[in-house]
Design an enzyme around this catalytic site. Structure first.
Site, PDB file in Angstrom:
ATOM      1  CE  LYS A 204      -3.141   3.225   0.322  1.00 39.70           C
ATOM      2  NZ  LYS A 204      -3.813   3.653   1.749  1.00 39.70           N
ATOM      3  CB  CYS A 258      -2.811   8.536  -0.055  1.00 42.15           C
ATOM      4  SG  CYS A 258      -4.146   7.797   0.974  1.00 42.15           S
TER       5      CYS A 258
END
Length: 427
Positions: A204, A258
């Protein structure tokens, strides 16, 4: 299946509602009394297409309720924020994750599954969460199934991508991975990719780091083009016609929860091995100041004092201003105390934002586009008719205008000043 979802933000709420839509009995847990009361009254607190209708549907069906405290359940999903810590490497702050874990421990029983969806640094699931569960008297992989299942969705398309995107199921043991797949099979139509928890965590982080590094390359190309008087956007367009090249688009910086955050979680765990990732972060972090400098040059060139910022969220068609480079630019221009600054963003509700575009642009001399909302992409020349001077600096290259009365510049073209490159190099 009864599920507790801990954290009802941009990821937790859609996740809770999707599970409820597909038949699970879901309790969404949040520490905010205001959020809990709003959701139970059928009101959402985030902007995301389709989410309001889905909330109403699952509340009416009796499959979802919000609460400030967890309940006994089969599955506990943790989807709380993991911001950067204020240390030298901006490492992962696990405060909210640990708080969520402590709150569910009294409700755990043998056979339960604990899923970490929050983005965490490598080896957190095994090195921190597993330890907390086993200190409570359980054996992970036998009594409790522990899984890291990172979210991989795009704001604006979250409900769609939760269903159709591939999903990584990273179990601490093979039995944990198997149980995780059984849970997400309820609604996921993409591939369920089995993995270890640690590999899932790093995957991720690298997905977002790849994009951050690529954007940094594009942003550095903008600076090269500026130095050499070459249009960087034209260079990118031509280079990307090569079958094995995919340079991303440059912009005013990188923001959000993110791309601007996750690379530091890798850096903090392996600082000596991440020189490229660190360099990319430095390039992207410097872009807001680069834009501020260019705005100053542009305003001096046109002898102007009034500018209008269009868009302050970190991403188009969202109200999210977390880590937004546009906010950094706005505050940086304010600090100069040189210009009269207006701000317009149809997605963001803040006291400093002018409520309509016409008022924001009236008598303005520069429109500074910092976000690629669809409403900006569709702007026509008439939208700028009330400006005193019709100058546009489009840092997102999101609008196409050929009106001769409008001077438009983008991140690949800064030729508003007097520059001479003849004789710069001697051979």
């Amino acid at each position: 299946m009864k599920i507790n979802v801990m954290g009802l933000g941009y990821i937790g709420l859609p996740t809770a509602l999707i599970f409820a839509k597909y038949g699970a009995n879901v309790v969404g847990v949040d520490i905010s009394k205001e959020i809990v009361e709003k959701l139970n009254a059928g009101e959402v607190h985030i902007e995301e297409p389709g989410i309001s209708a889905m909330l109403q549907r699952v509340v009416d069906a009796g499959n979802f309720k919000a609460s400030m405290t967890p309940e006994k359940a089969d599955v506990f999903i943790i989807a709380v924020p993991t911001p950067n810590r204020q240390d030298v490497f901006k490492s992962c702050d696990l405060t909210y994750v640990k708080q969520a874990m402590l709150s569910i421990l009294p409700y755990l029983k043998a056979g339960n599954t604990v899923i970490i969806e929050s983005t965490v640094s490598p080896r957190t699931t095994e090195g921190v969460i597993k330890v907390m569960i086993e200190q409570a008297g359980f054996t992970v992989g036998q009594d409790i199934y522990l899984v890291h299942c990172p979210e991989r969705v795009l704001p604006g398309k979250i409900l769609e991508e939760l269903i159709f995107n591939n999903r990584i199921i990273g179990g601490v043991t093979e039995a944990c991975t198997k149980r995780g797949k059984e849970i997400y099979e309820l609604f996921v139509r993409g591939e369920l990719i089995g993995s270890t928890a640690s590999a899932a965590e790093l995957s991720k982080l690298m997905e977002n780091t790849y994009r951050d590094v690529n954007i940094a390359l594009a942003n550095e190309l903008v600076k090269v083009g500026d130095a050499l008087n070459i249009d960087a956007l034209q260079v990118i367009e031509m280079a990307n016609r090569h079958p094995r090249v995919n340079i991303h688009q440059p912009g005013p910086g990188v923001g959000g929860h993110c791309l601007a955050v996750d690379p530091y979680f890798i850096i903090s765990e392996a600082p000596e091995q991440t020189t490229l990732i660190q360099a990319a972060r430095q390039v992207n972090n410097a872009m807001p100041q680069f834009v501020i400098d260019k705005v100053q040059d542009l305003m001096r060139h046109y002898q102007s004092k009034t500018l209008t910022i269009l868009g302050v969220s970190y991403k188009g068609n969202t109200d999210d201003i977390r880590e937004s480079p546009a906010m950094t630019i706005y505050k940086g221009l304010q600090a100069l105390d040189e210009f009269d600054i207006r701000v317009y963003d149809p997605h963001v509700t803040q006291s400093f934002i002018t409520p309509d575009l016409k008022t924001a642009l009236k008598e303005s001399e520069l429109a500074l586009i910092l976000c690629d909302h669809d409403v900006f992409r569709s702007l026509v020349p008439e939208a700028f008719s009330s400006m005193k001077k019709k100058i546009i600096f489009d840092t997102k290259n999101c609008i196409e205008l050929t009106e001769v009365s409008i001077d438009k510049y983008n991140m690949g073209n800064f030729n508003w000043g007097e520059k001479s490159y003849e004789g710069k190099y001697a051979f």
